[in-house]
Design a protein around this motif. Structure first.
Motif, PDB file in Angstrom:
ATOM      1  N   ILE A  59      -5.741  -0.519   9.751  1.00 16.20           N
ATOM      2  CA  ILE A  59      -6.372  -1.735  10.241  1.00 16.20           C
ATOM      3  C   ILE A  59      -6.811  -2.638   9.089  1.00 16.20           C
ATOM      4  N   TYR A  60      -7.505  -2.029   8.133  1.00 19.37           N
ATOM      5  CA  TYR A  60      -8.120  -2.781   7.041  1.00 19.37           C
ATOM      6  C   TYR A  60      -8.320  -1.798   5.894  1.00 19.37           C
ATOM      7  N   ALA A  61      -8.161  -2.252   4.642  1.00 18.78           N
ATOM      8  CA  ALA A  61      -8.178  -1.329   3.510  1.00 18.78           C
ATOM      9  C   ALA A  61      -9.504  -0.593   3.366  1.00 18.78           C
ATOM     10  N   ARG A  62     -10.586  -1.192   3.828  1.00 18.47           N
ATOM     11  CA  ARG A  62     -11.870  -0.498   3.784  1.00 18.47           C
ATOM     12  C   ARG A  62     -11.902   0.677   4.752  1.00 18.47           C
ATOM     13  N   TYR A  63     -11.081   0.619   5.799  1.00 20.50           N
ATOM     14  CA  TYR A  63     -11.006   1.682   6.791  1.00 20.50           C
ATOM     15  C   TYR A  63      -9.957   2.738   6.420  1.00 20.50           C
ATOM     16  N   GLY A  64      -8.887   2.325   5.756  1.00 21.05           N
ATOM     17  CA  GLY A  64      -7.813   3.255   5.413  1.00 21.05           C
ATOM     18  C   GLY A  64      -6.601   2.507   4.910  1.00 21.05           C
ATOM     19  N   ASN A  65      -5.750   3.206   4.172  1.00 14.82           N
ATOM     20  CA  ASN A  65      -4.593   2.604   3.522  1.00 14.82           C
ATOM     21  C   ASN A  65      -3.592   3.723   3.278  1.00 14.82           C
ATOM     22  N   PRO A  66      -2.290   3.463   3.360  1.00 14.73           N
ATOM     23  CA  PRO A  66      -1.309   4.546   3.180  1.00 14.73           C
ATOM     24  C   PRO A  66      -1.420   5.262   1.835  1.00 14.73           C
ATOM     25  N   THR A  67      -1.680   4.533   0.742  1.00 18.30           N
ATOM     26  CA  THR A  67      -1.811   5.180  -0.558  1.00 18.30           C
ATOM     27  C   THR A  67      -3.061   6.045  -0.604  1.00 18.30           C
ATOM     28  N   VAL A  68      -4.149   5.529  -0.072  1.00 19.46           N
ATOM     29  CA  VAL A  68      -5.399   6.289  -0.034  1.00 19.46           C
ATOM     30  C   VAL A  68      -5.225   7.527   0.839  1.00 19.46           C
ATOM     31  N   ALA A  69      -4.536   7.376   1.969  1.00 20.50           N
ATOM     32  CA  ALA A  69      -4.305   8.515   2.861  1.00 20.50           C
ATOM     33  C   ALA A  69      -3.508   9.606   2.170  1.00 20.50           C
ATOM     34  N   MET A  70      -2.538   9.226   1.342  1.00 19.17           N
ATOM     35  CA  MET A  70      -1.777  10.238   0.597  1.00 19.17           C
ATOM     36  C   MET A  70      -2.689  11.023  -0.326  1.00 19.17           C
ATOM     37  N   PHE A  71      -3.574  10.308  -1.026  1.00 21.31           N
ATOM     38  CA  PHE A  71      -4.495  11.012  -1.924  1.00 21.31           C
ATOM     39  C   PHE A  71      -5.428  11.920  -1.141  1.00 21.31           C
ATOM     40  N   GLU A  72      -5.965  11.434  -0.038  1.00 19.10           N
ATOM     41  CA  GLU A  72      -6.879  12.250   0.773  1.00 19.10           C
ATOM     42  C   GLU A  72      -6.195  13.519   1.268  1.00 19.10           C
ATOM     43  N   ASP A  73      -4.981  13.379   1.774  1.00 20.20           N
ATOM     44  CA  ASP A  73      -4.269  14.546   2.290  1.00 20.20           C
ATOM     45  C   ASP A  73      -3.933  15.531   1.173  1.00 20.20           C
ATOM     46  N   ARG A  74      -3.635  14.991  -0.012  1.00 20.21           N
ATOM     47  CA  ARG A  74      -3.250  15.873  -1.116  1.00 20.21           C
ATOM     48  C   ARG A  74      -4.439  16.667  -1.638  1.00 20.21           C
ATOM     49  N   ILE A  75      -5.582  16.007  -1.843  1.00 18.78           N
ATOM     50  CA  ILE A  75      -6.741  16.727  -2.356  1.00 18.78           C
ATOM     51  C   ILE A  75      -7.263  17.712  -1.306  1.00 18.78           C
ATOM     52  N   ALA A  76      -7.177  17.361  -0.022  1.00 19.58           N
ATOM     53  CA  ALA A  76      -7.583  18.301   1.026  1.00 19.58           C
ATOM     54  C   ALA A  76      -6.696  19.539   1.013  1.00 19.58           C
ATOM     55  N   ALA A  77      -5.393  19.356   0.794  1.00 21.50           N
ATOM     56  CA  ALA A  77      -4.473  20.498   0.731  1.00 21.50           C
ATOM     57  C   ALA A  77      -4.797  21.403  -0.448  1.00 21.50           C
ATOM     58  N   ILE A  78      -5.124  20.805  -1.586  1.00 16.96           N
ATOM     59  CA  ILE A  78      -5.476  21.596  -2.763  1.00 16.96           C
ATOM     60  C   ILE A  78      -6.788  22.328  -2.545  1.00 16.96           C
ATOM     61  N   GLU A  79      -7.766  21.626  -1.980  1.00 14.44           N
ATOM     62  CA  GLU A  79      -9.103  22.194  -1.805  1.00 14.44           C
ATOM     63  C   GLU A  79      -9.159  23.192  -0.654  1.00 14.44           C
ATOM     64  N   GLY A  80      -8.201  23.096   0.273  1.00 17.55           N
ATOM     65  CA  GLY A  80      -8.186  24.002   1.411  1.00 17.55           C
ATOM     66  C   GLY A  80      -9.065  23.557   2.558  1.00 17.55           C
ATOM     67  N   THR A  81      -9.366  22.246   2.618  1.00 19.71           N
ATOM     68  CA  THR A  81     -10.159  21.718   3.720  1.00 19.71           C
ATOM     69  C   THR A  81      -9.257  21.006   4.722  1.00 19.71           C
ATOM     70  N   GLU A  82      -9.784  20.767   5.905  1.00 23.69           N
ATOM     71  CA  GLU A  82      -8.994  20.101   6.939  1.00 23.69           C
ATOM     72  C   GLU A  82      -8.734  18.637   6.613  1.00 23.69           C
ATOM     73  N   ASP A  83      -9.673  18.001   5.904  1.00 25.37           N
ATOM     74  CA  ASP A  83      -9.551  16.569   5.697  1.00 25.37           C
ATOM     75  C   ASP A  83     -10.355  16.166   4.470  1.00 25.37           C
ATOM     76  N   ALA A  84     -10.220  14.900   4.088  1.00 29.45           N
ATOM     77  CA  ALA A  84     -10.963  14.354   2.955  1.00 29.45           C
ATOM     78  C   ALA A  84     -11.102  12.857   3.136  1.00 29.45           C
ATOM     79  N   PHE A  85     -12.160  12.298   2.537  1.00 34.01           N
ATOM     80  CA  PHE A  85     -12.345  10.850   2.524  1.00 34.01           C
ATOM     81  C   PHE A  85     -12.553  10.421   1.087  1.00 34.01           C
TER      82      PHE A  85
END
Length: 397
Positions: A59-85
């Motif tokens: 919707i808006y970069a303050r809410y989310g962005n494809p590049t930011v989502a990639m980073f969030e998903d990647r760090i969550a996968a490394i950390e072993g959590t369901e999600d990240a912000f």
């Protein structure tokens, strides 16, 4: 990396591939989506997205962005959590993780040995809004036991404290907190995602300043909050996206690139840090050398149980106090004087006059921040060159 594989992946592989989203062009390096807004095919589509956007709709970069989502998903996968912000800075992550869950009348128990800005949030901001805060010696389980009570909403500590490198028993403190129904928030920066699995030890929420090891090359500010999907999307995200604490797409792209080499970099840095600590321990100009994996560290056994390596930071306490510390700092030729850590460049910091200067002298003393204490973040330079630089500076001190 194809997402349809059932085979588990090791963290180093996840750090290179997890969360990748490719455009129609099939790029190898992740795309940087430098846009603040997004276009809808129709008014109906816009309405539908605002009502219930999926993880792949923005919707808006303050809410989310494809590049930011990639980073969030990647760090969550490394950390072993369901999600990240992903947040604009490490302090945005600490503030967001705590303030988003607290309200007037809640009680927080935190370790007293914290970065200066963390102490500001706990001692100045939270009480201003009616949150009661109790600070304890993080290494004393009886102190935690006495402070945590029914109605304690959150527990917060650095797994390895800044700058005196105290080690908190994550599992034991988490057990005490969970028995009272409290959420355990751990700042895991010094331990790094490579060497510490705080979630497995009982942490509910793990925060990082990604400015440190994850970027690790002095380029960008950033932070991240890792936890359950419900916590991240229903508690942390609404607070952060409405108050403006989210990460920019450019910084997220830099963090993605940093994750690719994180494991390699911090292993080399940690090996060098321990070597330097052992080499200078006992030097006549030093009152003490602090490193979590040295036998002289009071929590060495705990540090070895919780952390695969002792981390990239050591502390040198100059016997001659502030004057000797300043002579040491000014004599360094390779190691830079700055206030960051976890960088490819080695950095020396005098906490008593910089990062923790606002603290009263008695509080500094209680935290082990003596006038002679120098925090040394070890970079990627040749370890022999660093040792020669440090030894020459000690001779000059």
């Amino acid at each position: 990396m194809k997402d349809n594989s059932s085979r588990p992946r090791n963290p180093r592989t996840l750090a290179v591939h997890a969360g990748t989203r490719r455009s129609q062009y099939g790029e190898v390096s992740e795309a940087m989506f430098l846009t603040q807004g997004f276009v809808y095919e129709s008014a109906e589509a816009a309405e539908a997205r605002f009502l219930d956007a999926t993880r792949e709709e923005f919707i808006y970069a303050r809410y989310g962005n494809p590049t930011v989502a990639m980073f969030e998903d990647r760090i969550a996968a490394i950390e072993g959590t369901e999600d990240a912000f992903a947040t604009a800075s490490g302090m945005a992550a600490v503030n967001g993780a705590l303030v988003s869950m607290l309200r007037a009348g809640d009680h927080v128990v935190a370790a007293r040995a914290l970065f200066g800005s963390c102490l500001y949030i706990l001692e100045e901001i939270l009480p201003r809004y009616g949150v009661e805060v109790t600070l304890v010696d993080g290494t004393d389980l009886d102190a935690w036991r006495g402070a945590i009570r029914e109605g304690t909403r959150a527990v917060f500590f650095e797994s390895v404290s800044n700058p005196a490198l105290e080690v908190v028993d994550i599992r034991a403190v988490a057990d005490l907190a969970h028995a009272a129904g409290a959420t355990v928030v751990v700042d895991n920066v010094f331990a790094t995602p490579t060497f510490s699995r705080a979630l497995e030890l009982g942490a509910d929420v793990v925060v990082y300043s990604t400015t440190k090891h994850i970027d690790g090359q002095g380029r960008c500010l950033g932070g991240v909050i890792c936890g359950t999907r419900d916590y991240v999307r229903k508690i942390a995200e609404p607070y952060l996206k409405h108050t403006g604490g989210s990460m920019s797409p450019f910084n997220a792209w830099v963090m993605l690139k940093g994750l690719e080499t994180l494991d390699l970099r911090v292993r080399a840095q940690a090996e060098a840090a321990e070597r330097l600590a052992r080499a200078v321990e006992g030097h006549p100009k030093l009152a003490r050398v602090i490193h979590p994996h040295l036998a002289s560290h009071p929590q060495q056994a705990l540090a070895r149980a919780q952390m695969e390596r002792g981390g990239t930071v050591l502390a040198l306490d100059l016997a001659g106090g502030k004057e000797a510390a300043f002579r040491f700092l000014n004599a360094l030729e390779i190691v830079l004087i700055s206030n960051n850590l976890g960088d490819a460049k080695s950095i020396a910091t005098h906490p008593a006059t910089t990062t923790h200067q606002r603290l009263p002298d008695e509080q500094k003393a209680a935290l082990g921040i003596t006038p002679g204490l120098v925090r040394l973040s070890v970079g990627l330079e040749d370890a022999d060159d660093l040792l020669a630089d440090i030894e020459a500076a000690l001779d000059a001190a």
